[in-house]
Design a protein around this motif. Structure first.
Motif, mmCIF file in Angstrom:
data_model
loop_
_atom_site.group_PDB
_atom_site.id
_atom_site.type_symbol
_atom_site.label_atom_id
_atom_site.label_comp_id
_atom_site.label_asym_id
_atom_site.label_seq_id
_atom_site.Cartn_x
_atom_site.Cartn_y
_atom_site.Cartn_z
ATOM 1 N N THR A 114 0.842 -1.204 0.000
ATOM 2 C CA THR A 114 0.000 0.000 0.000
ATOM 3 C C THR A 114 0.870 1.245 0.000
ATOM 4 O O THR A 114 0.621 2.201 -0.712
ATOM 5 C CB THR A 114 -0.836 0.046 1.299
ATOM 6 O OG1 THR A 114 -1.450 -1.211 1.446
ATOM 7 C CG2 THR A 114 -1.866 1.126 1.281
ATOM 8 N N SER A 115 1.897 1.208 0.838
ATOM 9 C CA SER A 115 2.695 2.392 1.072
ATOM 10 C C SER A 115 3.481 2.831 -0.160
ATOM 11 O O SER A 115 3.428 3.998 -0.554
ATOM 12 C CB SER A 115 3.657 2.089 2.219
ATOM 13 O OG SER A 115 4.493 3.147 2.401
ATOM 14 N N ILE B 167 8.765 -4.560 -0.525
ATOM 15 C CA ILE B 167 10.196 -4.863 -0.677
ATOM 16 C C ILE B 167 11.059 -3.900 0.148
ATOM 17 O O ILE B 167 12.276 -3.843 -0.014
ATOM 18 C CB ILE B 167 10.634 -4.851 -2.161
ATOM 19 C CG1 ILE B 167 10.386 -3.478 -2.814
ATOM 20 C CG2 ILE B 167 9.917 -5.939 -2.946
ATOM 21 C CD1 ILE B 167 11.011 -3.348 -4.208
ATOM 22 N N GLY B 168 10.404 -3.124 1.039
ATOM 23 C CA GLY B 168 11.168 -2.265 1.952
ATOM 24 C C GLY B 168 11.706 -1.001 1.303
ATOM 25 O O GLY B 168 12.730 -0.461 1.721
ATOM 26 N N MET B 169 11.008 -0.510 0.300
ATOM 27 C CA MET B 169 11.436 0.731 -0.383
ATOM 28 C C MET B 169 10.333 1.785 -0.286
ATOM 29 O O MET B 169 10.195 2.633 -1.170
ATOM 30 C CB MET B 169 11.735 0.440 -1.880
ATOM 31 C CG MET B 169 12.815 -0.555 -2.094
ATOM 32 S SD MET B 169 14.441 0.076 -1.632
ATOM 33 C CE MET B 169 15.255 -1.457 -1.175
ATOM 34 N N CYS B 170 9.552 1.738 0.773
ATOM 35 C CA CYS B 170 8.327 2.551 0.888
ATOM 36 C C CYS B 170 8.613 4.055 0.851
ATOM 37 O O CYS B 170 7.718 4.841 0.590
ATOM 38 C CB CYS B 170 7.610 2.221 2.175
ATOM 39 S SG CYS B 170 7.514 0.474 2.493
ATOM 40 N N ASP B 171 9.850 4.446 1.142
ATOM 41 C CA ASP B 171 10.198 5.873 1.121
ATOM 42 C C ASP B 171 10.744 6.291 -0.234
ATOM 43 O O ASP B 171 11.262 7.392 -0.384
ATOM 44 C CB ASP B 171 11.226 6.181 2.218
ATOM 45 C CG ASP B 171 12.428 5.235 2.175
ATOM 46 O OD1 ASP B 171 12.300 4.161 1.575
ATOM 47 O OD2 ASP B 171 13.474 5.577 2.733
ATOM 48 N N GLU C 15 7.228 -6.652 7.297
ATOM 49 C CA GLU C 15 5.959 -5.977 7.582
ATOM 50 C C GLU C 15 5.780 -4.845 6.563
ATOM 51 O O GLU C 15 6.665 -3.989 6.465
ATOM 52 C CB GLU C 15 6.080 -5.376 8.986
ATOM 53 C CG GLU C 15 4.821 -5.259 9.776
ATOM 54 C CD GLU C 15 4.232 -6.590 10.156
ATOM 55 O OE1 GLU C 15 3.276 -6.984 9.472
ATOM 56 O OE2 GLU C 15 4.680 -7.226 11.117
ATOM 57 N N PRO C 16 4.716 -4.845 5.776
ATOM 58 C CA PRO C 16 4.554 -3.746 4.829
ATOM 59 C C PRO C 16 4.691 -2.384 5.516
ATOM 60 O O PRO C 16 4.113 -2.153 6.574
ATOM 61 C CB PRO C 16 3.130 -3.954 4.302
ATOM 62 C CG PRO C 16 2.931 -5.423 4.394
ATOM 63 C CD PRO C 16 3.637 -5.830 5.658
ATOM 64 N N GLY C 17 5.485 -1.533 4.923
ATOM 65 C CA GLY C 17 5.693 -0.214 5.511
ATOM 66 C C GLY C 17 6.935 -0.150 6.389
ATOM 67 O O GLY C 17 7.209 0.879 6.984
ATOM 68 N N THR C 18 7.700 -1.235 6.471
ATOM 69 C CA THR C 18 8.905 -1.218 7.315
ATOM 70 C C THR C 18 10.156 -1.244 6.441
ATOM 71 O O THR C 18 10.248 -2.053 5.527
ATOM 72 C CB THR C 18 8.954 -2.455 8.235
ATOM 73 O OG1 THR C 18 7.700 -2.604 8.853
ATOM 74 C CG2 THR C 18 10.015 -2.312 9.295
#
Ligand code: SF4
Length: 584
Positions: A72-73, A112-116, A235-238
């Motif tokens: 989502t993020s 995949i931990g690239m939310c930013d 965790e999605p968003g982490t």
């Protein structure tokens, strides 16, 4: 430039399979038989491993294999769904089906931990960030020209740290070896006492006392003791571990060595999530240097009785391996199915021996505690939550990235710091955590109130929380390991219930069933994934019931049969008539 084939120990089953996957773009039945022979395992075990992990394929993927993150993020800055459609259209390929010429395949994957970094994908296992329509068109051109990834624009693969707020851990880089020197000047009991008195608790969210865990492991009998670093944040968003592994790995390895000193381990492992494989070379270089500096290996810093080695095991795309016993199963070369607990890993962990499993942030914090002392650490935070917490902030805000606070910070303060002006809710701790509505923004990040592994996902006022919930439900249905029925079936049913609501076919009766099903999945599942899979739904129904109501068909629905009565025969056969044997 990205490196997608790195040298590492081929003695581990997952690594051997990875090499085959890289070479042949799939793992054939013949390859499985060959690997089974090499590892002296039943073919069925190798096949079950290949089947379990999302990054192993039994049919060939394309030479350019793309997995778009459906978190989502990450998708907030673009329309992910459109991006997937667009890339498929441009490349003339269908999702999950390799193009007949074998050149390209496209699919989706969990966070995949690239939310930013905006919308992102893994291409041949390497993160490519900041996706947009223009970039996809350029990618299509490069693929049509058959250009190797090493010739693609370098900035596409640049992963920034995006640290916006530093506190005690991120502010300071302790010199490699300085914590160890201090600790080795005393005995291991002294170091354990420091960790115990600091009040340090596991940063993964559950908050178990770290000193107590080390003590239990130290006291447990076994032929060998092991340290395991859980670097499988999924965790999605982490994404904080990505930054810690990139820029604070020395402190992590120092923390692992300190743990080894306390529990009497000679061997440690970092279990690195497959999505972060691109960090492997970097981590191995740091390990190599630490061996050269006598901070690892035999007789560390000249202390003859203290030897410790660290090995990295890379996962292959299974969120459930973040659960410590599933992680250990995976390390032992099996599908990552959580074990029945007790016994706990502190007494029966890796290879059945006492094992201390801690996450990346906890081990780094331990290194700082050992250096500065327990009083320094205890002076920060709250009574039950000492020290600081690193948050991965993403979603609808001006500056997504890494924020570190001493425990006790309010949700509202974090929102102000990251420029989130119009948030209606924040998902704290990922889909398994808590959905916090605006009226509760004064709540605090702490073990006493909102405990979190670090994910802080912001939803602006314009966001459709129903589709967010639907995305989370899909995530759990996809990531359930399938071992136990309540979770395997329940998460699928919840996913389809959300589809029904989104399609405008649901009634009040469906909401009742979602509530019942959520309670059942929470209560009867085998592990934490199932226990928490419905948290986002129950929170959503509590504080945002109107978003569900709006979508309901307003015709009363009367079931054609009485389901509870239909279970009567089953109750008599099993001689059960307690409350749990009834649907109501
Ligand atoms: Fe697997 Fe879900 Fe059961 Fe956990 S709760 S063991 S993830 S099926």
């Amino acid at each position: 430039y990205p490196q997608n084939c790195v040298e590492f120990s081929a003695g581990h089953l997952l690594h051997r399979l990875y090499v085959l996957q890289q070479t042949y773009l799939h793992i054939s039945t013949e390859s499985m038989a060959q690997v089974a022979e090499e590892f002296e395992l039943p073919v069925s075990q190798v096949a079950s491993v290949v089947d379990f992990y999302a990054f192993f394929y039994q049919k060939p993927v394309g030479r350019y294999h793309m997995l778009l993150s459906n978190c989502t993020s990450c998708g907030y800055q673009t329309d992910q769904h459109n991006l997937l459609e667009m890339i498929c259209r441009l490349l003339n390929v269908k999702p999950e089906i390799t193009r007949p010429d074998g050149r390209v395949s496209v699919g989706e994957t969990s966070c995949i931990g690239m939310c930013d970094h905006g919308a992102a994908m893994l291409i041949n296992g390497v993160p490519l960030v900041g996706l947009n329509a223009e970039k996809l068109a350029h990618i299509t051109h490069l693929i049509s020209e058959n250009q190797p990834l090493s010739c693609w624009p370098m900035e596409w693969f640049r992963v920034e740290n995006n640290i916006h707020k530093q506190d005690v851990l991120l502010n300071e880089h302790i010199q490699p070896g300085s914590s160890l020197k201090k600790a080795l000047a005393g005995d291991s009991q002294r170091l354990l006492d420091i960790i115990l008195h600091s009040g340090l608790r596991g940063r993964g969210g559950a908050g178990f006392d770290t000193g107590r865990k080390w003590q239990l492991c130290r006291e447990a009998e076994g032929k060998a003791h092991y340290v395991v670093c859980n670097a499988d944040e999924g965790e999605p968003g982490t994404f904080k571990d990505r930054v810690l592994l990139q820029s604070y790995a020395d402190a992590l390895f120092e923390g692992m060595a300190l743990c080894a000193y306390v529990i009497g381990a000679r061997k440690g492992f970092v279990y690195l999530r497959g999505e972060y494989r691109y960090l492997l070379n970097h981590l191995q270089n740091i390990l190599k240097r630490r061996y050269e500096q006598s901070l690892l290996g035999p007789s560390i810093l000249g202390k003859a009785e203290f030897s410790f080695d660290i090995e990295i095991v890379v996962g292959a795309g299974a969120y459930i391996c973040g659960e410590e016993s599933a992680l250990i199963e995976s390390m032992e070369g099996r599908p990552g199915i959580p074990r029945i607990r007790p016994p706990f890993p502190v007494t029966h962990g890796y290879l059945g021996q006492p094992t201390a499993v801690n996450n990346v942030e906890t081990l780094i914090a331990a290194a700082y505690v050992a250096y500065h002392g327990s009083d320094w650490f205890k002076a920060m935070g709250t009574e039950q939550s000492t020290g600081s917490k690193i948050l991965s902030v993403s979603g609808d805000c001006r500056t997504p990235g890494i924020y570190e606070y001493t425990y006790g910070i309010s949700v509202q303060q974090v929102l102000s710091d990251c420029g989130a002006k119009n948030a209606q809710a924040v998902q704290i701790g990922g889909p398994a955590g808590a959905l916090v509505a605006k009226k509760d923004f004064s709540r605090q990040i702490s073990f006493e109130d909102l405990s979190t592994g670090g994910s802080f996902l912001i939803f602006g006022a314009h966001r459709d929380l129903l589709s967010v919930n639907q995305n989370f439900a899909r995530f759990f249905a996809h990531e359930s390991c399938g071992f136990c029925t309540p979770c395997r079936v329940g998460t699928r049913l919840l996913e389809s219930s959300f589809q029904k609501i989104a399609d405008g076919r649901a009634t009040r009766q469906d909401i009742q069933e979602i509530k019942q099903l959520s309670a059942l999945v929470r209560r009867y599942s085998h592990c934490g994934l199932g226990h928490t899979a419905a948290n986002h739904i129950l929170d959503g129904l509590k504080d945002f019931s109107d978003i569900f109501e709006e979508k309901l068909v307003q015709t009363p629905f009367t079931p054609s049969i009485n389901l509870d009565a239909a279970l009567e025969d089953a109750r008599q056969i099993t001689r059960r008539d307690d409350a749990d044997a009834h649907l109501e």
